[in-house]
Design an enzyme around this catalytic site. Sequence first.
Site, PDB file in Angstrom:
ATOM      1  N   ASP A  54      75.658  21.091  -2.844  1.00 21.73           N
ATOM      2  CA  ASP A  54      75.817  19.485  -3.167  1.00 21.73           C
ATOM      3  C   ASP A  54      77.394  19.504  -3.491  1.00 21.73           C
ATOM      4  O   ASP A  54      77.637  18.294  -3.288  1.00 21.73           O
ATOM      5  CB  ASP A  54      75.028  19.339  -4.330  1.00 21.73           C
ATOM      6  CG  ASP A  54      73.504  19.335  -4.109  1.00 21.73           C
ATOM      7  OD1 ASP A  54      73.135  19.724  -2.794  1.00 21.73           O
ATOM      8  OD2 ASP A  54      72.639  19.279  -5.245  1.00 21.73           O
ATOM      9  N   MET A  93      69.900  17.822   1.648  1.00 24.90           N
ATOM     10  CA  MET A  93      69.997  18.036   0.021  1.00 24.90           C
ATOM     11  C   MET A  93      71.213  17.382  -0.657  1.00 24.90           C
ATOM     12  O   MET A  93      72.114  16.916   0.033  1.00 24.90           O
ATOM     13  CB  MET A  93      70.025  19.796  -0.179  1.00 24.90           C
ATOM     14  CG  MET A  93      68.577  20.341   0.044  1.00 24.90           C
ATOM     15  SD  MET A  93      68.644  22.078  -0.485  1.00 24.90           S
ATOM     16  CE  MET A  93      66.907  22.430  -0.371  1.00 24.90           C
ATOM     17  N   TYR A 128      66.447  24.022   3.405  1.00 19.98           N
ATOM     18  CA  TYR A 128      66.163  25.554   3.463  1.00 19.98           C
ATOM     19  C   TYR A 128      66.928  26.182   4.598  1.00 19.98           C
ATOM     20  O   TYR A 128      67.464  27.426   4.461  1.00 19.98           O
ATOM     21  CB  TYR A 128      64.664  25.561   3.431  1.00 19.98           C
ATOM     22  CG  TYR A 128      64.098  25.206   2.166  1.00 19.98           C
ATOM     23  CD1 TYR A 128      64.225  25.811   0.938  1.00 19.98           C
ATOM     24  CD2 TYR A 128      63.101  24.165   2.315  1.00 19.98           C
ATOM     25  CE1 TYR A 128      63.972  25.287  -0.125  1.00 19.98           C
ATOM     26  CE2 TYR A 128      62.732  23.693   1.186  1.00 19.98           C
ATOM     27  CZ  TYR A 128      62.865  23.952  -0.062  1.00 19.98           C
ATOM     28  OH  TYR A 128      62.203  23.965  -1.360  1.00 19.98           O
TER      29      TYR A 128
END
Length: 400
Positions: free
Chosen positions: A153, A196, A325
């Site tokens: 992130d 994400m 993922y």
Amino acid sequence: MTQHHKIAMLTAGGLAPCLSSAVGGLIERYSEVAPEAPMIGYLSGYKGLLQGNSIPVTPEVRRRAHVLHAHGGTPLGNSRVKLTNVADCVKRGLVRQGDDPLKVAANQLVKDGITILHTIGGDDTNTTAADLAAYLKQNGYQLTVVGLPKTIDNDVVPIRQTLGAWTAAEQGALFFENVVNEQSTSSRQLVIHEVMGRHCGWLTAATARAWRERLDRLEFLPEFNLDRQHKDVDAIYIPEMPIDIEAEAVRLKALMDKMDSVSIFVSEGAAVQEIVAEIEGRGETVERDAFGHVKLDQVKVGDWFGKQFAKKIGADKTLVQKSGYFGRSAAANQADLELIRAMVHVAVDSALEGISGVVGHDEERGDELRAIEFPRIRGGKHFDPKTPWFADMLRDIGQI
């Protein structure tokens, strides 16, 4: 001096494309500067520390540590454990009722003779390391704790660039290179790429940029209905930006009418507050983890955006695909390998000098690469939507 040290490592939290390489880098660097110092790795993060579950770094492991740079994941395993959340540790059977997890961890480190502990993880891992370091200091334990900042992130304050984020963006673009072709399976196809990023939109923005750079290297055949715009990004939604659904629906419908498809990149944390409010408004409960974070797999941001837009833009089919993922489990790319190498050198030097902290380029001190004091480390750093390259990209795709 180095003969009196014993070093331990652990990896914790979610995966990132740096964990295996960071472990390998630490082993290599200590083998260079402190070859006599024994090393161990705790298995499954803080869970392994609490349970005293570890493996040794043998001479053969030292000799072949370079192998770890070519792999994703982590050879040590991960877990999400907050040592100050006593109830959760008891519930999961990691400590007994009445035990203090911080004390259990400290006692295990003393039992194992550890003088240096390296934690490789994100803000949760390293704030937990901060709690452990503070406990050790208050109770007279002689231990240096040095963290390495892992999170795709890129949202740790005050660190400029966290390990693994560059690779995750590159891998997310690679993932979308195949997914985008699904727009040719149906008329008026809405393709949503969920990336994400709980609080921070950096990864979504960087993934979109990496995808558009890949587009620049592709050849197209517009004379036969294969042009660049068919595969370009049409919208990018991140937590740091307000989203006018109605205005965007008008814009995207025009694109759908023209191109017969629309592609959206969205952060998994975009509009989460609104979605959680909707769920709880229905009387349902949204589960949270040991750190108090909403479990995003229940929120399903990509599906929510699909429902918001599908009818408004006249989509015949909606496809939501998540690259998280896929991206986070990759091996580190060259840019991250270089960053890992630089951070590992500082981490080892700091540890041997007895300086605890999290290694990173300190944005509050001129981007100096140093061991940043634990109390200054926190998660939730936001991405600035006014960042020139991002603003230019939004203008280029017609979003602003």
